[in-house]
Design a protein around this motif. Structure first.
Motif: not given
Lengths: 107, 234
Positions: B45, B77-78, B80-82, B84-85, B88, B96, B99-100, B102-104
């Motif tokens: 994905f 993507h490293l 992007y998570g920041l 949304l910490l 989520f 899980l 996070i899996f 999490l595309t653009d």
């Protein structure tokens, strides 16, 4: 390694690497989410990486020798930029750019 | 308020053709069964990574090189998570999948939609958005690969969709930031890497260079801030 094993390993490795890039911030940075350098990178790196990818992939897509001098990829790229600034419709910009590039390459 | 399905409509119109471009490219360049394309959409994905994968599969690339290339290509993507910490947090098994997926495009939707105070309810909306997006992507991959193997079609140049996608995302990033400096840092790092390094190391070289420049840029900005603060308190 036979073909099917290679393919399965390839997909597993790709899936693992992709998931890893998405999961690392959640695994390691939850406690440092407010560090100013993390915020700085989070803010500026995405734009930096996009520009970097555009340049590298553009250089690879064009024929830089005479008689084209890169026009075969630069022209479709300019079309994408112009269309996107004008209509801001991602799908339209991507399709128009790709179709024009395909037409030029297949002439 | 818009339903999750309506929110994902632009992604439907983006992912189906892009997935099809991948599927067509996949069957045009490789001899695997068509079903491998949607399978990759299910377990990987990632648009850019899957299109890159076609080239790597065609050359039978070394698996370590594949792993590195995927990490580098997806490194954005490293970060992007920041953002949304907190959103989520406490999502349990859902986290899980969130996070899996999490595309653009998922990232753009999740970070730009209005949020209420009910965390659990918001997380299930996030989950549905992510799942719908993946469905569009997998359907696109299957259609492209299925049609690509039955219809005579000269797909030369279709890989330019990736360049066009990056140009569009770059413009979107610029519009969000309203600053040119990051674009110049990225573009010049890429230029230097292409001039100085062999093709296989250009992407990773450019990313390391650009991150280094951003670190210097940060030190300058941060230093000025603390000096200003120091003067302010002194």
């Amino acid at each position: 390694m036979d073909e099917a094993t290679y393919l399965a390993a390839f997909i597993a490795v790709s899936a693992a690497a992709t998931f890893l890039t998405r999961a690392i911030p959640f695994a390691f940075l939850s406690r440092h989410s407010h560090h100013p350098f993390v915020l700085h990178l989070g803010r500026y790196l995405p734009a930096t990486v996009m520009a970097l990818l555009v340049v590298i992939f553009l250089l690879q897509s064009a024929k830089w020798q005479a008689p084209l001098f890169g026009v075969d990829a630069l022209l479709p790229s300019l079309l994408v930029v112009a269309l996107h600034l004008w209509r801001r419709n991602a799908l339209l910009s991507i399709i128009a750019g790709t179709v024009s590039y395909m037409l030029i390459q297949q002439l | 308020m818009d339903s999750p399905f309506r929110l994902t409509l632009p992604v439907l119109f983006g992912y189906v053709p892009l997935g099809m471009a991948f599927g067509v490219l996949f069957t045009a360049q490789l001899d695997y069964g068509w079903w491998v394309a949607p399978l990759m959409g299910i377990v990987i994905f990632a648009g850019a990574a899957q299109i890159l994968a076609v080239g790597l599969l065609a050359t039978h690339a070394d698996l370590l090189a594949v792993f590195t290339a995927m990490l580098v290509l997806n490194s954005r993507h490293l970060f992007y998570g920041l953002s949304l910490l907190n959103q989520f947090a406490g999502a349990g098994w859902r986290k899980l999948y969130l996070i899996f997926g999490l595309t653009d495009e998922t990232y753009s939707l999740l970070t730009s939609r209005p949020r209420g105070s009910d965390f659990k309810a918001e997380q299930s909306v996030d989950l549905r958005i992510t799942f719908y997006n993946q469905c569009y992507w997998v359907v696109g991959c299957a259609l492209g690969a299925g049609l690509g193997s039955t219809i005579e079609f000269d797909s030369t140049g279709i890989e330019f969709a990736l360049v066009a996608l990056f140009i569009v995302l770059m413009i979107e990033q610029y519009k969000a930031l309203q600053q040119q400096l990051p674009l110049w840092i990225g573009a010049s790092s890429a230029g230097i890497a292409v001039a100085a390094l062999p093709a296989a190391n250009q992407l990773i070289g450019a990313i390391i260079l650009a991150t280094g420049v951003l670190l210097i840029n940060y030190r300058f900005t941060y230093q000025h801030h603390s000096e200003a603060k120091g003067r302010g308190h002194g």
